[in-house]
Enzyme design. Structure first.
Site, PDB file in Angstrom:
ATOM      1  N   HIS A   1      -1.649   6.850   7.707  1.00  0.00           N
ATOM      2  CA  HIS A   1      -0.739   7.825   7.095  1.00  0.00           C
ATOM      3  C   HIS A   1      -1.449   9.143   6.792  1.00  0.00           C
ATOM      4  CE1 HIS A   1       2.999   5.674   6.654  1.00  0.00           C
ATOM      5  NE2 HIS A   1       2.393   4.645   6.080  1.00  0.00           N
TER       6      HIS A   1
ATOM      7  N   CYS B   1       6.858  -0.820   6.531  1.00  0.00           N
ATOM      8  CA  CYS B   1       6.378   0.381   5.858  1.00  0.00           C
ATOM      9  C   CYS B   1       7.476   0.926   4.960  1.00  0.00           C
ATOM     10  CB  CYS B   1       5.977   1.427   6.901  1.00  0.00           C
ATOM     11  SG  CYS B   1       5.357   2.974   6.210  1.00  0.00           S
ATOM     12  N   LEU B   2       7.101   1.352   3.762  1.00  0.00           N
ATOM     13  CA  LEU B   2       8.084   1.925   2.851  1.00  0.00           C
ATOM     14  C   LEU B   2       8.680   3.215   3.400  1.00  0.00           C
ATOM     15  CD1 LEU B   2       6.331   1.329  -0.599  1.00  0.00           C
ATOM     16  CD2 LEU B   2       8.097  -0.060   0.517  1.00  0.00           C
TER      17      LEU B   2
ATOM     18  N   GLY C   1       0.830  -1.186   0.000  1.00  0.00           N
ATOM     19  CA  GLY C   1       0.000   0.000   0.000  1.00  0.00           C
ATOM     20  C   GLY C   1       0.868   1.240   0.000  1.00  0.00           C
TER      21      GLY C   1
ATOM     22  N   GLN D   1       3.094   9.780   1.801  1.00  0.00           N
ATOM     23  CA  GLN D   1       4.336   9.018   1.637  1.00  0.00           C
ATOM     24  C   GLN D   1       5.091   9.401   0.367  1.00  0.00           C
ATOM     25  OE1 GLN D   1       2.340   5.029   2.464  1.00  0.00           O
ATOM     26  NE2 GLN D   1       4.460   4.727   3.148  1.00  0.00           N
TER      27      GLN D   1
ATOM     28  N   HIS E   1      -3.561   0.660   7.978  1.00  0.00           N
ATOM     29  CA  HIS E   1      -2.186   1.156   7.927  1.00  0.00           C
ATOM     30  C   HIS E   1      -2.095   2.391   7.024  1.00  0.00           C
ATOM     31  CE1 HIS E   1       2.301   0.419   7.755  1.00  0.00           C
ATOM     32  NE2 HIS E   1       2.126   1.184   6.685  1.00  0.00           N
ATOM     33  N   GLU E   2      -2.673   2.299   5.824  1.00  0.00           N
ATOM     34  CA  GLU E   2      -2.582   3.413   4.873  1.00  0.00           C
ATOM     35  C   GLU E   2      -3.415   4.609   5.324  1.00  0.00           C
ATOM     36  OE1 GLU E   2      -0.182   3.362   2.873  1.00  0.00           O
ATOM     37  OE2 GLU E   2       0.181   1.221   3.139  1.00  0.00           O
TER      38      GLU E   2
END
Length: 183
Positions: A148, A102-103, A49, A54, A144-145
């Site tokens: 953000h 996470c990226l 995701g 991000q 999670h997304e």
């Protein structure tokens, strides 16, 4: 589409609340290009995701997908999903704990408790109303997304930092904490 630069923890954009995308511009070429670039960036870095902040865009846009992803090879398949202005309208009281990475928190993994099921509303990439009933891995990825978009990263949700691991060590020893599938 261009691969976008992924903001890393410490960049202030990750801690700011993202702005809603006005409905009248959802179909605009620049918004559609951003969505396509987010999808390509997520796939390039083997993410499950990605959220607007991000990629340095303070916009309430998320993309989620887990199809043949080597980073999530044991996770259930999640089709490509794009949600603009997502809102979680309902959480289950049942919780699951699972590994997350996470990226934007490069190469760190940890155990996080999340609702097992969620209902998410928003707009699809064409501006049409969307309601998603998600469970398991898909529900966790959406949570999670969406975090953000509110300036949160998975580290903020960890109850105990003892499981926090670098990727190589997680791959080697993560099973010692519990038999949890990665997110």
């Amino acid at each position: 589409m261009p691969i976008l630069k992924v903001a890393q923890l410490g960049n202030p954009i990750l801690r700011k609340k993202a702005e809603p995308v006005p409905e009248e511009i959802v179909k605009a070429d620049d918004v559609q290009l951003l969505i396509d670039s987010m999808i390509d960036t997520m796939r390039e870095y083997n993410g499950a995701g990605l959220a607007g902040p991000q990629v340095h865009e303070p916009a309430q846009i998320i993309v989620v997908e887990a199809e043949g992803n080597p980073r999530y090879k044991n996770s259930p398949s999640v089709p490509l999903t794009v949600v603009i202005n997502p809102k979680i309208t309902s959480f289950s009281t049942e919780m699951d704990e699972g590994w997350e990475g996470c990226l934007s928190v490069a190469d760190l993994w940890g155990l996080v408790r999340r609702a097992r099921n969620v209902v998410v509303t928003g707009l699809d990439r064409h501006g049409e109303p969307l309601t998603i009933h998600a469970e398991g891995f898909f529900a966790k990825a959406l949570q999670h997304e969406i975090d953000h978009l509110h300036g949160k990263v998975f580290l903020d949700r960890m109850n105990d930092l003892k499981s926090l691991s670098f990727g190589k060590e997680y791959a080697r020893y993560g099973y010692l904490y519990e038999d949890k599938e990665p997110l």
